[in-house]
Write an enzyme that holds these catalytic residues in place. Sequence first.
Site, PDB file in Angstrom:
ATOM      1  N   GLY A  71      13.674  44.050  11.224  1.00 39.42           N
ATOM      2  CA  GLY A  71      14.858  43.293  10.842  1.00 39.42           C
ATOM      3  C   GLY A  71      14.534  42.106   9.945  1.00 39.42           C
ATOM      4  O   GLY A  71      15.268  41.803   8.994  1.00 39.42           O
ATOM      5  N   ASN A 151      23.182  37.499  18.032  1.00 38.90           N
ATOM      6  CA  ASN A 151      22.195  37.809  19.061  1.00 38.90           C
ATOM      7  C   ASN A 151      22.223  36.881  20.263  1.00 38.90           C
ATOM      8  O   ASN A 151      21.710  37.212  21.315  1.00 38.90           O
ATOM      9  CB  ASN A 151      20.788  37.827  18.454  1.00 38.90           C
ATOM     10  CG  ASN A 151      20.494  36.596  17.622  1.00 38.90           C
ATOM     11  OD1 ASN A 151      21.267  36.246  16.734  1.00 38.90           O
ATOM     12  ND2 ASN A 151      19.403  35.926  17.907  1.00 38.90           N
ATOM     13  N   GLN A 179      21.650  43.494  15.911  1.00 40.46           N
ATOM     14  CA  GLN A 179      22.120  43.556  17.301  1.00 40.46           C
ATOM     15  C   GLN A 179      23.271  44.537  17.475  1.00 40.46           C
ATOM     16  O   GLN A 179      23.497  45.048  18.570  1.00 40.46           O
ATOM     17  CB  GLN A 179      22.565  42.164  17.778  1.00 40.46           C
ATOM     18  CG  GLN A 179      21.439  41.174  17.958  1.00 40.46           C
ATOM     19  CD  GLN A 179      20.508  41.511  19.111  1.00 40.46           C
ATOM     20  OE1 GLN A 179      20.851  42.266  20.032  1.00 40.46           O
ATOM     21  NE2 GLN A 179      19.300  40.973  19.065  1.00 40.46           N
ATOM     22  N   SER A 199      16.758  46.884  12.927  1.00 43.95           N
ATOM     23  CA  SER A 199      15.400  46.861  13.481  1.00 43.95           C
ATOM     24  C   SER A 199      15.281  47.879  14.616  1.00 43.95           C
ATOM     25  O   SER A 199      16.140  47.924  15.494  1.00 43.95           O
ATOM     26  CB  SER A 199      15.113  45.456  14.001  1.00 43.95           C
ATOM     27  OG  SER A 199      13.788  45.354  14.430  1.00 43.95           O
ATOM     28  N   GLY A 200      14.222  48.669  14.609  1.00 47.15           N
ATOM     29  CA  GLY A 200      14.073  49.771  15.569  1.00 47.15           C
ATOM     30  C   GLY A 200      13.959  49.351  17.022  1.00 47.15           C
ATOM     31  O   GLY A 200      14.515  49.996  17.911  1.00 47.15           O
ATOM     32  N   THR A 237       2.185  52.177   2.350  1.00 48.04           N
ATOM     33  CA  THR A 237       2.092  53.537   2.887  1.00 48.04           C
ATOM     34  C   THR A 237       3.172  53.730   3.943  1.00 48.04           C
ATOM     35  O   THR A 237       3.321  52.903   4.843  1.00 48.04           O
ATOM     36  CB  THR A 237       0.690  53.768   3.495  1.00 48.04           C
ATOM     37  OG1 THR A 237      -0.274  53.566   2.464  1.00 48.04           O
ATOM     38  CG2 THR A 237       0.564  55.176   4.045  1.00 48.04           C
ATOM     39  N   CYS A 327      13.416  34.615  19.557  1.00 43.48           N
ATOM     40  CA  CYS A 327      12.790  34.521  18.258  1.00 43.48           C
ATOM     41  C   CYS A 327      12.329  33.162  17.862  1.00 43.48           C
ATOM     42  O   CYS A 327      11.601  33.019  16.905  1.00 43.48           O
ATOM     43  CB  CYS A 327      13.715  35.043  17.209  1.00 43.48           C
ATOM     44  SG  CYS A 327      13.117  36.632  16.812  1.00 43.48           S
TER      45      CYS A 327
END
Lengths: 383, 384
Positions: A71, A151, A179, A199-200, A237, A327
């Site tokens: 994110g 969030n 979120q 974001s995963g 990559t 965070c």
Amino acid sequence: MTHYYFDNAATTPMSPTVVTAMSQALADDFGNASSTHYFGRQSHHLLDQSRQVIANSIHAKTDEIIFTSGGTEGDNTAISGTAVSYREHGKHIITTQIEHPAVLKTMSFLEKLGYDITYLPVDEHGLVTAGQVKAALRPDTILVSIMTGNNEIGAIEPIAEIGAVLKNHQAIFHTDAVQAYGILDIDVQQMGVDLLSISGHKLHGPKGIGFLYMNEKVNLEPFMHGGEQEHLRRAGTENIPSIIGLAQAVKDLTPANKKAKREKLQSLKAILIADLKTNKVDFAINGPQPDQALPHVLNIWIKGLPSTLALMNLDLKGFAVSAGSACTAGSLEPSHVLTAITGDQDAPQISESLRVSFGDQNTEESVHLLAQAITEVTQDYLN
Amino acid sequence: MIYFDNSATTKIDPQVLQTYNTVANDFWGNPSSLHGLGDHALQLLQSARQQIADLVGCAANEIYFTSGGTEGDNWVIKGTAMAKREFGKHIIVSSVEHAAVLNSAAQLEKLGWEVTYVPVDNQGFVNPDDVAKAMRPDTVLVSVMAVNNEIGAIQPITEIGEILKNYPTVHFHVDAVQSVGKNLWSQVLPERVDFATFSAHKFHGPRGTGFIYAKKGRALGTLMSGGGQETNHRSGTENLPAIAAMSKALRLAVTDEAKKAQHELALKQQLVDFLSALPDITIFSPVTANFAPHILCFAIAGVRGETTVHALEAKDIYLSTTSACSSRSGDESSTLKAMKVPEKLATSAVRISLDDANTQAEVDQFIKVFPTIYQRFERMNGRA
Ligand SMILES: Cc1ncc(COP(=O)(O)O)c(C=O)c1O
Ligand SMILES: Cc1ncc(COP(=O)(O)O)c(C=O)c1O
């Protein structure tokens, strides 16, 4: 001691399907997707498939998805990229006071470079209005960045309405949906956004991976320069195993599953509120009413109970919750979100609030236990 | 199957994979969270950092985690430019850097910085004197890679470092992505180096993770702004499973490093002996002390690199046309171009990149199947 995790807005455990998909990909797939040989082509094929799954989930075109490291990178790319690429059209940017630091810190960086940033205030529920955005727009506004869901307090911003306001303006519209994406139905067409970051690890997917939706009409200078990956839009990559893990997490989030998830999380939240009331804990809800907020986020002000103390004692009882967001990296800085909604940096709720964030793994039983634990901690301290 | 493309990416080591899975299952908390789960994650993060620092030979607070080599290169170059823009806007890079360095520099050029691209000789080496000549009062950064990813030339980092001792405030960055596990530490990281970039998937670690070494006291602007992770230098929730796996991979990579490099060199030697005996083949990566043991770049005159790659692929042998990140667009090798290799020969180049897991039997197999392919090419070119 059993441990209960109610901090799903900070990060979520990978779901079993994601773990399986990822371990398999880590073990089997080791081609560099840019190589032209068999392994490379094989990897490239998996990359395309994952991109397709993700694009479908937000009603975007496959080419409009760019994989990122999360994110933070998505937000940085969207904001810095727009600022650099559209600087000839103006240097004014609009955002809100309650964005994630990945947005706010990038804004202050741009401010140092001579950009002019308008930070829209929010009401006591944490909401901005499309009218506020309209009033702040200038001919030289190049970017509007407003989060889909907050969030810390779960406020859901009127993105589609803001999108409509921006329809005939040059400004690029970015939303941080980190979120919201795992919970709400996200349709970039209907929202009218140009850029959207995800974001995963917030949706039971892997850490270190995310994606940025970039409308095909938007052309941003890359944030990561280097090789020609991601159609020259993001060098590095390709992290195929994590991309496969992320795609698996997205596959698991069918509209029906999301709906069931919303209902489940909403009812867990209702249970916690009801129990706390029954137990006569003196508390108030920060931000929107619980049924108006992101279903997984509940922020409560427990009157008279310092957050640091509450966190520590709940942790000792086996309950992981947070005060604000994770965070601010391990530090308990006063929340900028609570400051914004109270309009007062000395408001008591800033130092007396807890964020409980629910996830797939939480049960009703564990929520009753959490309510009990909060009650005990409160009573022990206040009596 | 014979995989000779280890400079593009390596296969994750089973023990590294095990670490990844264990951490993903048991330490999935956010290291910034103040509860127990966050604490455990934080402790693991710091012990991974300490282990990497010990292996690199620096202090733990000189290691910062990134999403890979590209981010490391972008960060050091743009971050230096930002941090030192009041002191000067001139940077020096070699003309054979990886695209992550070259394109970061090109981006800065667009934004008003000046970049000197130091040339290389016909073998691919930077001449330290050229760096000395390029230095200006407003130079803020010199970036030269340790091991070139296309031909394996080991650049004279120590000598350049000696020159830079006369310019103590100039940042010296080394892209060390291709040098891990090759027993080259003292050449890659002499004292004068301020920053070095690493990427885990080049040493049997997971993709999407890497780290930089950043010497204490050297100012570096941030690339990724946000939540303030990595002591406020690099934001973004830490990818702990990958970081722990990387620290394991690095430990494995440096174990018996000299022996592994020796093994790779012995294999390379046989391949070079074999290929150089054939007419119409040019070797760009000789077996000498200033070339890495694992990279072998060569060209068959008149045969496009892709053609060679595909012919060998049909025999289940995988190598690549120079570097993976430009191979899709079919560009000629930028390193060979900088060496002033004629374009026709440069487009014929292919790269074998070895790894300690490659075996004698694989090299024998290559030597067995290659002549048939080669003879066919020679006939096609009217040379046999
Ligand atoms: C010398 C060099 N630098 C940087 C990179 C970029 O690393 P990554 O692909 O992990 O971003 C690579 C590999 O692609 C490389 O070989
Ligand atoms: C709203 C929001 N935006 C951005 C981020 C940053 O995501 P990440 O830490 O994966 O980079 C987070 C979470 O930390 C978040 O909650």
